[in-house]
Design a protein around this motif. Sequence first.
Motif, PDB file in Angstrom:
ATOM      1  N   MET A 123       8.620   8.056 -14.947  1.00  0.00           N
ATOM      2  CA  MET A 123       7.175   8.030 -14.766  1.00  0.00           C
ATOM      3  C   MET A 123       6.513   9.119 -15.621  1.00  0.00           C
ATOM      4  SD  MET A 123       5.245   8.005 -11.080  1.00  0.00           S
ATOM      5  CE  MET A 123       6.284   6.680 -10.470  1.00  0.00           C
ATOM      6  N   ASP A 124       5.616   8.731 -16.506  1.00  0.00           N
ATOM      7  CA  ASP A 124       4.939   9.671 -17.390  1.00  0.00           C
ATOM      8  C   ASP A 124       3.561   9.113 -17.721  1.00  0.00           C
ATOM      9  OD1 ASP A 124       3.976  11.348 -19.338  1.00  0.00           O
ATOM     10  OD2 ASP A 124       5.805  11.362 -20.540  1.00  0.00           O
ATOM     11  N   PRO A 125       2.495   9.718 -17.173  1.00  0.00           N
ATOM     12  CA  PRO A 125       1.146   9.176 -17.383  1.00  0.00           C
ATOM     13  C   PRO A 125       0.657   9.284 -18.822  1.00  0.00           C
ATOM     14  CG  PRO A 125       1.060  11.300 -16.268  1.00  0.00           C
ATOM     15  CD  PRO A 125       2.500  10.892 -16.309  1.00  0.00           C
ATOM     16  N   LEU A 126       1.356  10.046 -19.669  1.00  0.00           N
ATOM     17  CA  LEU A 126       0.914  10.215 -21.052  1.00  0.00           C
ATOM     18  C   LEU A 126       1.476   9.149 -21.987  1.00  0.00           C
ATOM     19  CD1 LEU A 126       1.068  14.103 -21.493  1.00  0.00           C
ATOM     20  CD2 LEU A 126      -0.881  12.676 -20.876  1.00  0.00           C
ATOM     21  N   THR A 127       2.683   8.687 -21.708  1.00  0.00           N
ATOM     22  CA  THR A 127       3.326   7.737 -22.620  1.00  0.00           C
ATOM     23  C   THR A 127       3.408   6.312 -22.071  1.00  0.00           C
ATOM     24  OG1 THR A 127       5.516   8.372 -21.757  1.00  0.00           O
ATOM     25  CG2 THR A 127       4.706   9.555 -23.696  1.00  0.00           C
ATOM     26  N   ASN A 128       3.073   6.132 -20.799  1.00  0.00           N
ATOM     27  CA  ASN A 128       3.048   4.806 -20.170  1.00  0.00           C
ATOM     28  C   ASN A 128       4.335   3.998 -20.358  1.00  0.00           C
ATOM     29  OD1 ASN A 128       0.355   5.069 -19.210  1.00  0.00           O
ATOM     30  ND2 ASN A 128      -0.386   4.651 -21.285  1.00  0.00           N
ATOM     31  N   PRO A 129       5.475   4.502 -19.878  1.00  0.00           N
ATOM     32  CA  PRO A 129       6.711   3.715 -19.953  1.00  0.00           C
ATOM     33  C   PRO A 129       6.622   2.513 -19.019  1.00  0.00           C
ATOM     34  CG  PRO A 129       7.040   5.665 -18.596  1.00  0.00           C
ATOM     35  CD  PRO A 129       5.657   5.785 -19.185  1.00  0.00           C
ATOM     36  N   PRO A 130       7.556   1.545 -19.128  1.00  0.00           N
ATOM     37  CA  PRO A 130       7.472   0.314 -18.313  1.00  0.00           C
ATOM     38  C   PRO A 130       7.884   0.530 -16.854  1.00  0.00           C
ATOM     39  CG  PRO A 130       9.453   0.275 -19.646  1.00  0.00           C
ATOM     40  CD  PRO A 130       8.694   1.507 -20.066  1.00  0.00           C
TER      41      PRO A 130
END
Length: 506
Positions: A215-222
């Motif tokens: 979970m990473d709000p900067l890179t938006n992983p799936p």
Amino acid sequence: MGRSKWGVLYIMSAALFIMFIDTTMMNVSISALVRDLDTTVSGVQSAITLYALVMAAFMITGAKLADIWGTKKVFFRGLVIYTVGTLMAAFAPNLLFLILGWSILEGIGASMMMPATVTYITKAYTGKDRAFAFGVWGGVGGAAAAFGPIIGGFFTTYITWRLGFFMEAIIAAGIFYGMKMLADYRPERKIRLDVAGAALVGIGLFLLTLSVLIMDPLTNPPVLLLMVLGLVILWAFWKYEKRLKAEGKDVLVDIDIFKSRVFTSANLVSIFFQMTLAGIMFTVPVFVQQYLHYNAIQTGFVVVPLSIMMFIFSMGGQRFAKYLTPKQIIQLGIVLTFIGLYLLLRVLKPGVTGSDFALGLAFYGTGYGLIFSQITNLAMMGANPEQQADASGIFNAQKQFGLSLGTAFIGALLVLGVIHSITRQIYESGVFEGSREQIKEAVIRWILKMQQGELTIPPQYHEVVKHIVNVSFIDTMKTSVIFMMVLLVISALLSFLLPKGEKAVQ
């Protein structure tokens, strides 16, 4: 008398100690690992993530093996695998060996050992002794996680991070020596391993935990895709196990265990509470290192009040049973942890120091200790004797997932909070011409460049930037603490589903 009576508890607590101290001890050694193994920060973080994923994937299957091989054999084999893994990590010449030893072998070994520790305590003790034993067991595990940064920081700063893995191997040798005190709980009948069920639950938990950890709000992983996929596979596992049970075949998990209100509600209370513990152990070190610029050892000492009170009240929580039911002790613990978080919220203002956290963390540790003096025992009392292995696997998997979930959610909240606070301050200052959304996009680009080490701030702006960032840390820390308080309220509401009496009744 003392040694023979509590021998099982000593061994199980020592096993839990090395498993819990493992990650927190290495979290403060990332820079040294990068340098010594000639790797990258993301490489080391991948090793830490993979350790959690392996444990999640194998925990329930590891617990079921006790019904197939016997509890002692599973514990012994798990300890062998874990010890080989920790020695490989200690001598690792590069990241690949570290991942193989630490992330994979230790992860598999821990997934076999951890459920066995619960089963052994459940079978070795009864009544007040069992409640006391689970209190000590939980206290040792919690204290290990909390003291890990101090020990890891000391080893890394003054000797070498490798000594942490050597320490685990030495403790493992002591556990091997003490295993003669363990009874050999063998299966009453021959059971086949449900391979398809093990694959389904392993893949489902792996994907679900992975979705949380990336979970990473900067890179938006799936994240959403992986989470949905994991939940779909776990639903398929549930249906598959239900069909096997209806056909009278051996199952990996007896899903009827969730019909026990005691077991199910104890797990629900625990998972929300575990999320707050993960939040505390993540946010406080990040804050004191980034805002107060503490080093690894200083950071570790900040959480000492939590560790000490947690350990004392985990062991002493059973004394409250003379006056309160287990349900009331758990609810008292939740109230005290809530007060602890409120006290942390009160001190979060400019000029705060590490010592200002002491009272709040002490209250939180006291409440945590009280809860963990009861919750594991209560959960296990909700399972029938033939469901003990299943129950221990599910309970430990839930704890690990709760820790991962709390770290991920609150970590994401920290990043979003910093972005929001910095954006607000710049927008309200009027020094930047543009809309709030444009400022936010610029702040995100700034943070990404800062993470990659590509950002250079002109000297004349250092003080201004420092002030803005410090204010954002205070604002975001407050938001994180409030979020944890909300989680505790949910845990408190769920606690009313627990049984009223001193004895857990299904």
